[in-house]
Design an enzyme around this catalytic site. Structure first.
Site, short mmCIF file in Angstrom:
data_model
loop_
_atom_site.label_atom_id
_atom_site.label_comp_id
_atom_site.label_asym_id
_atom_site.label_seq_id
_atom_site.Cartn_x
_atom_site.Cartn_y
_atom_site.Cartn_z
N ALA A 279 -20.05 10.89 -0.31
CA ALA A 279 -19.64 10.05 0.82
C ALA A 279 -20.34 8.71 0.75
CB ALA A 279 -20.00 10.73 2.13
N ASP A 280 -19.64 7.65 1.11
CA ASP A 280 -20.36 6.41 1.36
C ASP A 280 -21.35 6.70 2.50
OD1 ASP A 280 -21.31 3.84 1.46
OD2 ASP A 280 -19.34 2.87 1.57
N TRP A 281 -22.33 5.84 2.64
CA TRP A 281 -23.46 6.14 3.53
C TRP A 281 -23.02 6.24 5.00
CZ3 TRP A 281 -24.16 6.53 -1.19
CH2 TRP A 281 -25.40 6.80 -1.77
N LEU A 282 -23.08 7.45 5.53
CA LEU A 282 -22.61 7.79 6.87
C LEU A 282 -21.08 7.75 6.99
CD1 LEU A 282 -25.13 6.12 9.37
CD2 LEU A 282 -25.30 8.31 8.22
N ALA A 283 -20.39 7.92 5.89
CA ALA A 283 -18.91 7.95 5.95
C ALA A 283 -18.39 9.37 6.16
CB ALA A 283 -18.31 7.36 4.67
#
Ligand code: NOJ
Length: 861
Positions: A279-283
């Site tokens: 995941a992208d950061w906090l996605a």
């Protein structure tokens, strides 16, 4: 529920089994259908040894250890921007993931390479590879397992898009070739590459990070998805990429990291992706559903906000496995993919330890920075990993430089010329090149945009003024952007050659620079650059404009000014901004860059659909109405004359093309042959693990606040329950897609169908590099862009030298995506092949039925 939502639900249910397409549910509105279960990795021969080793290791892991590998330990809890929990018992380390696409972020003694856009402008496959290889070597030497690049999403649909410069240019074919070589280069060095951001992350406004529910939905129809946005990702998968980063935004209404159709269906089934989805950061948007939808690793571990220590996985994932909502099979597949990637890259053997900290430049710091506690340990070892990489960085910066105008051959300059230099972009940042975190300011020469895709200059950026001053005897400068009397006086000096430096910056949304929230507010030069050019040009007969820019800028105010004799687009050169430019300006080498995007005359020229959306709430629909006609294809389809077209770039020498021929190597069937059968995938016991595997170990006496642990207080209390699975959920694997069969898709898609050959001769006075480009016009039987890039090659030729060039067209190059058949189809009829020096200047025309002609007059409209 509104009637339109009812329709959406009904259709979504219908489409599950009927057709795996991304459906258009109403005119202009889309939904992403469910696709379950998540296909397992390990069936591709190239990965089988890595998978069997991974299987052996994962078989010994406890539930807690598996959760650790998928979850990561929380923001700033390790040295890198992403750190997985280690499995010390079995010798599996904490995996360090670090940005980014142009070098190692937050580290010293590294090379800040030219940005992706500059690399794309070289059109040089060898340099693309060499830069990536050097980046991979630096990453490995610093102990980074996973480099968070290359970026091919955004593709560059919107000229204002804040992160376009991280990628290689606004064309899927160019991005695809670059992605392929970049992945190979990084991974040949032993570092895992991450292709990002999957997919439709084309603007920064409302990109949906930080759990902002006002999120753009990139509404992309299935054909456009395949022929435009997915194309470069397919090339990265074909190159064996280890990781794919899913994006923040929603695509057809479903978040990138929750999108089962795109992750399970398109990426893992159709493209045969064997690595893991990160995941992208906090996605990450949900616990169980994202894992079922194909997400394999969350980053940086925290769930809804930075550094809160509350993961959507971690102990929650342990619970979900114990209560059976996440089948243990799915977790095993996620973990096996991550561990297999580690083996695939040979990282199990003597991988260097992480020797830098992202969070401090001091030598020592607390072990758990995110909690500001733990013992004081050595965190920065200052390992110099640069080797001779300045050379490749300089070569990319230099060979990307794109000469747009050169009236009267004002360039190259001579050392004897009287040179006057203007504009703050020629000098340094008075506070030091690294003074703004993540390059969040535009001060001094612009070497890169801003955001996570940056690296620190070491020790500082090399400025144009320093390099120019070394080369010529008579150099004076005023490095400011206002047109004051001293500027016009200096510009008016008799016989002066006036170099005016201007810039345009952009970046990632979490930093706003001079009122630009990531995306560019407009695409003119910053700091009053237009006025500066005009002010100097009004006084100086020989004005040469040099631009450092993240993308196209509008040059209409001065492009035709009679005193503006030359225009040089130096893109974003990274650290090597000085010598690379001087080598071109003073004629050591001929410029050989070509535009990786179109430079239009007005922002509106790119079309209404691709303008930024800057207002809205909730689901903010962004219809990709231009469909396949992105960038130059839009200009071609709508007869809009650009200022400088995609692929354009002048040289100090000239090239002549001759002896064209086209040869058919295979008679392609309409559809590709049935793909090869898939190999087997690892199997594990499917029983729910013992609750004790996730009980807090007795030897953890101090719990680090906000650190993400996999443990539960009373795991034996977790009961198997009933979970409301998402609509369309199934545990029966889907039949293998006809378009799949290997990494990247059906291997027959890369069968060479046609070869186009011709000679290129250097007819000018100096050594130079030509970039013959192949544009394909599809038969009239099918709707398609006027023409599309489908081949190019960069070749160096000495004065008088002639070389034969052969460009190949594969089955995929000549196919379109059929949304009903869900396959690549070769249309009936005659293809026209144009060979030229840009997307509008052609010198050879061939057709698949009629052979080749050299164009009489060279046309460029
Ligand atoms: C968010 C960015 O979108 C992504 O590209 C980057 O890799 C991560 N942050 C980590 O810094």
């Amino acid at each position: 529920m509104k009637p339109s939502q009812l329709l959406f639900v009904a259709l979504a249910a219908l489409t599950v089994d009927a057709s795996p397409m991304i459906q258009e549910r109403q005119a202009g509105a889309f939904d992403s259908p469910p696709y379950f279960p998540s296909p397992k990795g390990g069936w591709v021969a190239d990965w089988s040894s890595a998978y069997s080793k991974a299987h052996a290791l994962v078989s010994q892991m406890t539930l807690a250890e598996k959760v650790n590998i998928t979850t990561t330990v929380g923001w700033s809890m390790g040295k890198c921007v992403g750190n997985t929990g280690p499995v010390d018992r079995l010798g599996f380390p904490s995996i360090c993931a670090q940005d980014g696409p142009l070098g190692i972020r937050f580290a010293d003694l590294i090379t800040a390479f030219p940005a992706g856009i500059t690399t794309g402008a070289t059109w040089d496959e060898d340099l693309i590879y060499a830069r990536a290889r050097a980046m991979g070597e630096e990453a490995k030497a610093k102990g980074v397992h996973v480099l968070l690049g290359p970026a091919v999403g955004p593709l560059g649909r919107a000229p204002q898009g804040g992160r376009n410069w991280e990628g290689f240019g606004s064309d899927p074919y160019l991005q695809g070739v670059a992605a392929h070589h970049a992945v190979k280069g990084i991974q040949d060095a032993g570092t895992q590459a991450t292709i990002k951001h999957y997919i439709g992350n084309e603007q920064e406004h409302f990109r949906g990070d930080g759990w902002n529910h006002n999120t753009v939905s990139a509404n992309i129809d299935d054909r456009t998805l395949h022929e435009v946005y997915l194309w470069p990702f397919s090339e990265a998968v074909r190159a064996g990429v280890a990781a794919v980063m899913c994006s923040y935004n929603t695509i057809n209404g479903t978040y990138g990291c929750s999108n089962s159709k795109l992750l399970n269906g398109v990426l893992k089934d159709e493209l045969g992706f064997q690595g893991y989805v990160m995941a992208d950061w906090l996605a990450q948007r949900s616990g169980v559903e994202d894992m079922l939808s194909g997400l394999d690793q969350t980053q940086p571990g925290d769930g809804e906000s930075w550094a809160n220590g509350k993961s959507l996985w971690g102990d929650q994932l342990s619970r979900a496995v114990l209560n059976s909502s996440v089948p243990v099979d799915r977790l095993n597949d996620a973990v096996t993919r991550i561990v297999a990637a580690w083996y695939q890259l040979g990282q199990d053997k003597n991988y260097p330890p992480v020797s830098f900290s992202s969070w401090t430049t001091n030598d020592t710091d607390v072990l758990y920075k995110g909690a500001n506690m733990g013992p004081i340990v050595k965190v920065n070892d200052h390992v110099d990993v640069r080797a001779n990489h300045a050379e490749v960085a300089r070569a990319v910066a230099r060979d990307g430089i794109t000469l747009l105008k050169n009236n009267g051959n004002i360039l190259p300059l001579s050392q004897k010329d009287k040179i006057r230099v203007f504009g703050s972009d020629a000098g340094g940042n008075p506070n030091g090149g690294n003074s703004c975190p993540d390059r969040g300011c535009n001060s001094g020469v612009l070497g890169m945009g801003w955001g996570s895709g940056t690296a620190d200059y070491y020790p500082d950026i090399e400025t144009p003024i320093a390099a120019i001053s070394q080369r010529a005897r008579d150099v004076e400068s005023i490095l400011k952007d206002q047109v004051t009397a001293d500027v016009t006086t200096m510009a008016g000096a008799k016989d002066a050659r006036c170099l005016v430096f201007i810039s345009s910056d952009a970046g990632e949304a979490y930093i706003t620079v001079e009122g630009n929230q990531g995306d560019r507010n407009d695409i003119h030069a910053w700091h009053g650059g237009d006025d500066l050019v005009l002010g100097v040009a009004n006084a100086c007969k020989n004005t040469i404009v040099v631009m450092h820019t993240v993308g196209p800028i509008i040059v209409e105010k001065w492009v035709d000014h009679p005193n503006v004799k030359a225009i040089v687009n130096a893109h974003l050169p990274g650290r090597e901004a000085g010598q690379s430019l001087a080598q071109v300006l003073f004629g050591d080498v001929s410029p050989s860059g070509h535009l990786p995007y179109t430079m239009g005359k007005r922002l509106e020229d790119w079309g209404a659909a691709v303008q930024l959306i800057t207002t809205g709430t909730g689901r903010i629909d962004q219809e990709y109405k231009e469909k396949l006609n992105v960038d130059y294809k839009w200009f071609d389809a709508n007869n809009i004359t650009p200022r400088y077209e995609f692929g354009f770039g002048l040289s100090y020498t000239s090239f002549k093309y001759s002896r064209p021929s086209i040869r058919q190597l295979q008679r392609p069937s309409r559809l590709p042959p049935t793909p090869p059968k898939r190999g087997s995938t690892p199997t594990y016991p499917t029983n729910i693990p013992a609750a004790s595997e996730v009980a807090w170990p007795k030897d953890i006496t101090t719990r680090i606040p906000k650190y993400i642990y996999p443990y539960l207080e009373n795991p034996e209390d977790v009961k198997v329950g009933k979970y409301p699975y998402p609509a369309g959920y199934s545990t029966t694997p889907k039949p293998a897609p006809a378009a799949g069969g290997a990494q990247g898709g059906n291997p027959a898609l890369w069968d060479v169908i046609y070869e186009v050959s011709f000679n290129v001769k250097n007819t000018g006075k100096m050594t130079g590099k030509a970039v013959p480009q192949l544009y394909l016009e599809f038969p009239k039987s099918v709707e398609a862009p006027v023409r599309q890039l489908r081949g190019f090659k960069k070749i160096q030729l000495k004065r008088g030298e002639e070389q034969k060039v052969t460009l190949q067209l594969t089955r995929k190059d000549i196919s379109t995506w059929d949304v009903t058949l869900q396959n690549w189809v070769v249309p009936q009829g005659d293809f026209v092949v144009r060979i030229g020096e840009s997307s509008r200047k052609f010198v050879i025309t061939c057709s698949t039925r009629g052979g080749c002609d050299e164009e009489r007059g060279q046309h460029r409209d």
